[in-house]
Scaffold this motif. Sequence first.
Motif, PDB file in Angstrom:
ATOM      1  N   SER A 260       5.925 -26.791 -14.082  1.00 35.25           N
ATOM      2  CA  SER A 260       7.334 -26.957 -13.698  1.00 35.25           C
ATOM      3  C   SER A 260       8.201 -27.208 -14.937  1.00 35.25           C
ATOM      4  CB  SER A 260       7.485 -28.087 -12.689  1.00 35.25           C
ATOM      5  OG  SER A 260       6.878 -29.243 -13.183  1.00 35.25           O
ATOM      6  N   PRO A 261       9.491 -26.777 -14.883  1.00 34.40           N
ATOM      7  CA  PRO A 261      10.380 -26.948 -16.033  1.00 34.40           C
ATOM      8  C   PRO A 261      10.537 -28.415 -16.415  1.00 34.40           C
ATOM      9  CG  PRO A 261      11.409 -25.613 -14.313  1.00 34.40           C
ATOM     10  CD  PRO A 261      10.135 -26.119 -13.760  1.00 34.40           C
ATOM     11  N   LYS A 262      10.785 -28.652 -17.723  1.00 30.11           N
ATOM     12  CA  LYS A 262      10.876 -30.017 -18.262  1.00 30.11           C
ATOM     13  C   LYS A 262      11.893 -30.878 -17.508  1.00 30.11           C
ATOM     14  CE  LYS A 262       8.057 -30.735 -21.781  1.00 30.11           C
ATOM     15  NZ  LYS A 262       6.834 -31.218 -21.212  1.00 30.11           N
ATOM     16  N   GLU A 263      13.047 -30.260 -17.168  1.00 32.03           N
ATOM     17  CA  GLU A 263      14.105 -31.017 -16.490  1.00 32.03           C
ATOM     18  C   GLU A 263      13.632 -31.520 -15.125  1.00 32.03           C
ATOM     19  OE1 GLU A 263      17.148 -32.494 -17.057  1.00 32.03           O
ATOM     20  OE2 GLU A 263      16.319 -32.059 -19.048  1.00 32.03           O
ATOM     21  N   GLU A 264      12.876 -30.652 -14.426  1.00 26.62           N
ATOM     22  CA  GLU A 264      12.332 -31.028 -13.110  1.00 26.62           C
ATOM     23  C   GLU A 264      11.312 -32.153 -13.261  1.00 26.62           C
ATOM     24  OE1 GLU A 264      10.443 -28.045 -10.402  1.00 26.62           O
ATOM     25  OE2 GLU A 264      12.391 -27.067 -10.742  1.00 26.62           O
ATOM     26  N   GLN A 265      10.503 -32.042 -14.313  1.00 23.41           N
ATOM     27  CA  GLN A 265       9.494 -33.079 -14.566  1.00 23.41           C
ATOM     28  C   GLN A 265      10.175 -34.426 -14.823  1.00 23.41           C
ATOM     29  OE1 GLN A 265       6.444 -32.260 -17.438  1.00 23.41           O
ATOM     30  NE2 GLN A 265       6.162 -30.164 -16.747  1.00 23.41           N
ATOM     31  N   LYS A 266      11.255 -34.367 -15.616  1.00 25.11           N
ATOM     32  CA  LYS A 266      11.965 -35.598 -15.968  1.00 25.11           C
ATOM     33  C   LYS A 266      12.525 -36.262 -14.697  1.00 25.11           C
ATOM     34  CE  LYS A 266      15.707 -37.276 -18.848  1.00 25.11           C
ATOM     35  NZ  LYS A 266      16.842 -36.939 -19.680  1.00 25.11           N
ATOM     36  N   LYS A 267      13.101 -35.419 -13.838  1.00 27.36           N
ATOM     37  CA  LYS A 267      13.678 -35.922 -12.590  1.00 27.36           C
ATOM     38  C   LYS A 267      12.588 -36.610 -11.748  1.00 27.36           C
ATOM     39  CE  LYS A 267      16.322 -34.187  -8.657  1.00 27.36           C
ATOM     40  NZ  LYS A 267      15.488 -33.543  -7.669  1.00 27.36           N
TER      41      LYS A 267
ATOM     42  N   LEU B 118      11.401 -40.022 -13.268  1.00 30.37           N
ATOM     43  CA  LEU B 118      12.382 -41.098 -13.050  1.00 30.37           C
ATOM     44  C   LEU B 118      12.444 -41.497 -11.573  1.00 30.37           C
ATOM     45  CD1 LEU B 118      15.158 -40.024 -15.576  1.00 30.37           C
ATOM     46  CD2 LEU B 118      13.410 -41.800 -15.834  1.00 30.37           C
ATOM     47  N   GLU B 119      12.289 -40.495 -10.688  1.00 28.85           N
ATOM     48  CA  GLU B 119      12.249 -40.782  -9.245  1.00 28.85           C
ATOM     49  C   GLU B 119      11.083 -41.727  -8.922  1.00 28.85           C
ATOM     50  OE1 GLU B 119      13.540 -36.844  -6.994  1.00 28.85           O
ATOM     51  OE2 GLU B 119      11.391 -37.225  -6.808  1.00 28.85           O
ATOM     52  N   CYS B 120       9.907 -41.425  -9.486  1.00 29.96           N
ATOM     53  CA  CYS B 120       8.707 -42.235  -9.204  1.00 29.96           C
ATOM     54  C   CYS B 120       8.845 -43.634  -9.795  1.00 29.96           C
ATOM     55  CB  CYS B 120       7.451 -41.556  -9.749  1.00 29.96           C
ATOM     56  SG  CYS B 120       7.073 -40.045  -8.872  1.00 29.96           S
TER      57      CYS B 120
ATOM     58  N   LEU C  87      10.809 -49.657 -11.624  1.00 34.51           N
ATOM     59  CA  LEU C  87      10.588 -49.839 -13.069  1.00 34.51           C
ATOM     60  C   LEU C  87      11.381 -48.876 -13.950  1.00 34.51           C
ATOM     61  CD1 LEU C  87       6.763 -50.462 -13.582  1.00 34.51           C
ATOM     62  CD2 LEU C  87       8.601 -52.125 -13.470  1.00 34.51           C
ATOM     63  N   ALA C  88      12.406 -48.236 -13.406  1.00 35.81           N
ATOM     64  CA  ALA C  88      13.117 -47.212 -14.187  1.00 35.81           C
ATOM     65  C   ALA C  88      13.640 -47.769 -15.511  1.00 35.81           C
ATOM     66  CB  ALA C  88      14.254 -46.624 -13.361  1.00 35.81           C
TER      67      ALA C  88
ATOM     68  N   ALA D  40       3.217 -45.157  -9.941  1.00 38.72           N
ATOM     69  CA  ALA D  40       4.209 -44.093 -10.191  1.00 38.72           C
ATOM     70  C   ALA D  40       3.502 -42.835 -10.697  1.00 38.72           C
ATOM     71  CB  ALA D  40       5.247 -44.572 -11.205  1.00 38.72           C
ATOM     72  N   ARG D  41       2.529 -43.018 -11.585  1.00 41.27           N
ATOM     73  CA  ARG D  41       1.774 -41.869 -12.109  1.00 41.27           C
ATOM     74  C   ARG D  41       1.010 -41.172 -10.972  1.00 41.27           C
ATOM     75  NH1 ARG D  41      -2.768 -43.391 -16.329  1.00 41.27           N
ATOM     76  NH2 ARG D  41      -3.512 -44.437 -14.460  1.00 41.27           N
TER      77      ARG D  41
END
Length: 249
Positions: free
Chosen positions: A108-115, A118-120, A126-127, A148-149
């Motif tokens: 998946s694209p980096k931006e999607e991974q980042k989202k 942060l969601e998790c 713990l954000a 979260a992981r």
Amino acid sequence: MIKLNRVSKRFAQFQAIKELSLEINSGEIHGIIGASGAGKSTLLRLMNLLEIPDEGEVEVNAQILTKMSGKKLREARKSIGMIFQHFNLISNKTVYDNVAVSLELTRSPKEEQKKRVLECLSFVGLAELKDKYPAQLSGGQKQRVAIARALANKPQVLLCDEPTSSLDSNTTADLLKVLEDINQHLGVTIVIVSHEMEVIKSICNRVTVLENGSLYQTVTTKPKGVQMKENRAQYFVDQLTEGEEIDNA
Ligand SMILES: Nc1ncnc2c1ncn2[C@@H]1O[C@H](COP(=O)(O)OP(=O)(O)OP(=O)(O)O)[C@@H](O)[C@H]1O
């Protein structure tokens, strides 16, 4: 959701799990309890094939894992998250990167991974600690990062091996609340191994008692579907009778 059919596991001469069959329903929180050495962790690790059974079949999410290998098995395993007593975080990676590790193999694209990371992290509260390292966190915070992981790949099952055994009682209560939220709000089926009776009693719907690698009994502790908190009248009746028959007249 999870079906074990006559599963056995031997370590050298020692028979750790003996022809064990068990069904865990979708949406339940299922406990596994028993004496030290009864085979609790081995049974849990058989559910995602971290331990390969010598005999028998393991089915999760209508997929027979014991008939799979390679890429197919890796793909099926993504729907099964796992957390451990000692958290198993990577010490030289930040909180953010520890969670992102689960997504690195997905294309998946980096931006999607980042989202998603942060969601998790937000889900476990713990954000704002995303740039810290594991050594800078408390035990409870480390276990939340591990959760979260485990959630990053949107699993349908979460396997928990003694998740609160390294935590004090207040932190344990907070962590159990997180697991309940995951079950109730994300619909994740949870299997939890613990030697702490209070932990098991407080959140499990059904509990399997193991003895010497065999299933001794599965007990329903909190039937799913019964709204425990909302059925206040029944709560009072139960407290008054403590399970005995009462005269309704
Ligand atoms: N990789 C292994 N190699 C050899 N023996 C093992 C291995 N894993 C587990 N065992 C043995 O299998 C038995 C069951 O172990 P398991 O860890 O599943 O028990 P448990 O009920 O989780 O115990 P505890 O509560 O002490 O963690 C034990 O006697 C253990 O020593």
